[in-house]
Design an enzyme around this catalytic site. Structure first.
Site, PDB file in Angstrom:
ATOM      1  N   ASP A   8     -27.018 -41.500 -56.100  1.00  0.00           N
ATOM      2  CA  ASP A   8     -27.470 -41.645 -57.483  1.00  0.00           C
ATOM      3  C   ASP A   8     -27.626 -43.131 -57.759  1.00  0.00           C
ATOM      4  O   ASP A   8     -27.229 -43.980 -56.949  1.00  0.00           O
ATOM      5  CB  ASP A   8     -26.452 -41.021 -58.445  1.00  0.00           C
ATOM      6  CG  ASP A   8     -26.944 -40.948 -59.892  1.00  0.00           C
ATOM      7  OD1 ASP A   8     -28.169 -41.002 -60.107  1.00  0.00           O
ATOM      8  OD2 ASP A   8     -26.103 -40.855 -60.800  1.00  0.00           O
ATOM      9  N   SER A   9     -28.182 -43.444 -58.922  1.00  0.00           N
ATOM     10  CA  SER A   9     -28.285 -44.847 -59.317  1.00  0.00           C
ATOM     11  C   SER A   9     -26.979 -45.357 -59.919  1.00  0.00           C
ATOM     12  O   SER A   9     -26.785 -46.563 -60.043  1.00  0.00           O
ATOM     13  CB  SER A   9     -29.424 -45.045 -60.326  1.00  0.00           C
ATOM     14  OG  SER A   9     -29.174 -44.304 -61.509  1.00  0.00           O
ATOM     15  N   TYR A  40     -32.723 -45.499 -62.919  1.00  0.00           N
ATOM     16  CA  TYR A  40     -33.935 -45.024 -62.255  1.00  0.00           C
ATOM     17  C   TYR A  40     -34.985 -44.501 -63.232  1.00  0.00           C
ATOM     18  O   TYR A  40     -36.171 -44.501 -62.924  1.00  0.00           O
ATOM     19  CB  TYR A  40     -33.577 -43.911 -61.268  1.00  0.00           C
ATOM     20  CG  TYR A  40     -33.167 -44.413 -59.902  1.00  0.00           C
ATOM     21  CD1 TYR A  40     -33.131 -45.768 -59.595  1.00  0.00           C
ATOM     22  CD2 TYR A  40     -32.810 -43.510 -58.906  1.00  0.00           C
ATOM     23  CE1 TYR A  40     -32.756 -46.210 -58.334  1.00  0.00           C
ATOM     24  CE2 TYR A  40     -32.435 -43.940 -57.643  1.00  0.00           C
ATOM     25  CZ  TYR A  40     -32.406 -45.289 -57.361  1.00  0.00           C
ATOM     26  OH  TYR A  40     -32.051 -45.725 -56.114  1.00  0.00           O
ATOM     27  N   GLY A  41     -34.557 -44.034 -64.377  1.00  0.00           N
ATOM     28  CA  GLY A  41     -35.506 -43.460 -65.335  1.00  0.00           C
ATOM     29  C   GLY A  41     -36.528 -44.446 -65.857  1.00  0.00           C
ATOM     30  O   GLY A  41     -37.525 -44.045 -66.460  1.00  0.00           O
ATOM     31  N   CYS A  72     -29.422 -36.942 -58.626  1.00  0.00           N
ATOM     32  CA  CYS A  72     -30.144 -37.627 -59.698  1.00  0.00           C
ATOM     33  C   CYS A  72     -31.423 -36.845 -59.962  1.00  0.00           C
ATOM     34  O   CYS A  72     -32.247 -36.686 -59.053  1.00  0.00           O
ATOM     35  CB  CYS A  72     -30.466 -39.062 -59.282  1.00  0.00           C
ATOM     36  SG  CYS A  72     -31.608 -39.947 -60.377  1.00  0.00           S
ATOM     37  N   ASN A  73     -31.574 -36.343 -61.172  1.00  0.00           N
ATOM     38  CA  ASN A  73     -32.765 -35.553 -61.483  1.00  0.00           C
ATOM     39  C   ASN A  73     -34.043 -36.375 -61.366  1.00  0.00           C
ATOM     40  O   ASN A  73     -35.067 -35.901 -60.862  1.00  0.00           O
ATOM     41  CB  ASN A  73     -32.650 -34.976 -62.899  1.00  0.00           C
ATOM     42  CG  ASN A  73     -31.582 -33.918 -63.009  1.00  0.00           C
ATOM     43  OD1 ASN A  73     -30.404 -34.229 -63.122  1.00  0.00           O
ATOM     44  ND2 ASN A  73     -31.971 -32.657 -62.961  1.00  0.00           N
ATOM     45  N   THR A  74     -34.014 -37.612 -61.864  1.00  0.00           N
ATOM     46  CA  THR A  74     -35.211 -38.447 -61.824  1.00  0.00           C
ATOM     47  C   THR A  74     -35.661 -38.671 -60.387  1.00  0.00           C
ATOM     48  O   THR A  74     -36.835 -38.501 -60.057  1.00  0.00           O
ATOM     49  CB  THR A  74     -34.941 -39.797 -62.511  1.00  0.00           C
ATOM     50  OG1 THR A  74     -34.560 -39.569 -63.865  1.00  0.00           O
ATOM     51  CG2 THR A  74     -36.181 -40.671 -62.485  1.00  0.00           C
ATOM     52  N   CYS A 186     -30.184 -34.460 -66.461  1.00  0.00           N
ATOM     53  CA  CYS A 186     -29.798 -35.700 -65.795  1.00  0.00           C
ATOM     54  C   CYS A 186     -28.339 -35.546 -65.424  1.00  0.00           C
ATOM     55  O   CYS A 186     -27.535 -35.073 -66.245  1.00  0.00           O
ATOM     56  CB  CYS A 186     -30.001 -36.910 -66.717  1.00  0.00           C
ATOM     57  SG  CYS A 186     -29.319 -38.461 -66.073  1.00  0.00           S
ATOM     58  N   THR A 187     -27.970 -35.935 -64.216  1.00  0.00           N
ATOM     59  CA  THR A 187     -26.593 -35.715 -63.777  1.00  0.00           C
ATOM     60  C   THR A 187     -25.595 -36.568 -64.556  1.00  0.00           C
ATOM     61  O   THR A 187     -24.395 -36.277 -64.538  1.00  0.00           O
ATOM     62  CB  THR A 187     -26.439 -35.998 -62.275  1.00  0.00           C
ATOM     63  OG1 THR A 187     -26.886 -37.335 -61.981  1.00  0.00           O
ATOM     64  CG2 THR A 187     -27.245 -34.999 -61.455  1.00  0.00           C
ATOM     65  N   HIS A 188     -26.060 -37.602 -65.244  1.00  0.00           N
ATOM     66  CA  HIS A 188     -25.167 -38.359 -66.113  1.00  0.00           C
ATOM     67  C   HIS A 188     -24.739 -37.560 -67.355  1.00  0.00           C
ATOM     68  O   HIS A 188     -23.647 -37.776 -67.885  1.00  0.00           O
ATOM     69  CB  HIS A 188     -25.849 -39.649 -66.606  1.00  0.00           C
ATOM     70  CG  HIS A 188     -25.818 -40.782 -65.638  1.00  0.00           C
ATOM     71  ND1 HIS A 188     -26.668 -40.846 -64.557  1.00  0.00           N
ATOM     72  CD2 HIS A 188     -25.051 -41.900 -65.585  1.00  0.00           C
ATOM     73  CE1 HIS A 188     -26.422 -41.962 -63.883  1.00  0.00           C
ATOM     74  NE2 HIS A 188     -25.449 -42.618 -64.488  1.00  0.00           N
TER      75      HIS A 188
END
Length: 270
Positions: A8-9, A40-41, A72-74, A186-188
């Site tokens: 992930d970022s 990343y978005g 990370c979805n993005t 979004c995983t966040h």
């Protein structure tokens, strides 16, 4: 024992790691967060694809990886095809949980689904296709924001969530006509679940963590590992792409989850 890489970022992938580790505790886990390019978005698709391809090519050349999880979805909605061409190992992505959310809304709700994600995920054609395929009969609304990514990072660092700012982001949904089911795209965002529930009472929130854990488990059961690991017992390793005070502070968060110690990973450097 398999070697599983989560990527992930930032710290958002913790929400996925928790689900996978809960289901598969006896594995070797590596976590790489690309804090040098966070968030990343806000990257263009070409920038994102080039960056993630470079990271994975270099990382997998230096470390044994049996399964990679793009937590990370993005990144998942942009780079999965490229990574699957690049790598010989299974690559599992995280995509917005539109299908289960739609099924829940039809059965228990009012046919109103919301997707809360980053601008990159919201605008992606892949996301539009998911909505068309699984929720075309429903009222689907979308909110694209990077603010919640930063809020989640700050929350896990011990800072108070700015509820006024969060309420402002969610304003389109804070009415009687708001969604009954919201996809955390979004995983966040699952890291902000308590605050989201406070501001959107009665709404059901859906994310992809448990589904990703099941997919990884199925791949392990199918025998995708490269043989015996050199690790005699389950272990973890944590990598960042920029070693600074913020990364060290984040490392303490990962340590609470059993991940560490922190090491610097620089693509292009051996």
């Amino acid at each position: 024992m398999a070697s599983i890489l989560l990527f992930d970022s930032g710290v958002g992938g913790l929400s996925v790691y928790r689900e996978i580790h809960k289901a598969l505790p006896g594995q070797h886990y590596l976590y790489l967060f690309d804090n040098a390019f966070f968030p990343y978005g806000e990257l263009s698709e070409p920038q994102l694809v080039a960056r993630v391809e470079q990271l994975f090519a270099d990382f997998c050349a230096r470390h044994r990886v049996d399964i990679a999880v793009i937590a990370c979805n993005t990144a998942s909605t942009h780079v999965l095809p490229a990574l699957r061409r690049l790598l010989s190992i299974p690559v599992v992505g995280v995509v917005p949980a539109i299908k289960p959310a739609a099924e829940h809304s039809r059965r228990y709700g009012r046919g109103r689904v919301g997707l809360l994600a980053t601008p990159g995920t919201v605008s992606r054609r892949y996301t539009a296709d998911l909505i068309r395929d699984f929720a075309a009969d429903l009222d689907v609304s979308l909110i694209g924001t990077s603010d919640l990514v930063r809020m989640a990072e700050e929350k896990v660092s011990g800072k108070r969530v700015d509820l006024a700012r969060l309420a402002e982001v969610l304003a389109p949904w804070r009415s009687a006509n708001g969604p009954d089911t919201v996809v955390l795209g979004c995983t966040h965002f699952p890291l902000l679940l308590e605050e989201l529930q406070q501001l959107l009472p009665g709404v059901t929130f859906v994310d992809s963590g448990a589904a990703i854990a099941r997919r990884v488990g199925a791949l392990l059961a199918s025998g995708v590992t490269h043989g015996e690991t050199t690790n005699p017992a389950p272990s973890t390793a944590l990598f960042c792409t920029r070693l600074n005070d913020r990364a060290r502070a984040q490392a303490r968060i990962f340590e609470h989850e059993g991940l560490g110690p922190l090491r610097l990973f620089e693509p292009g450097h051996s």
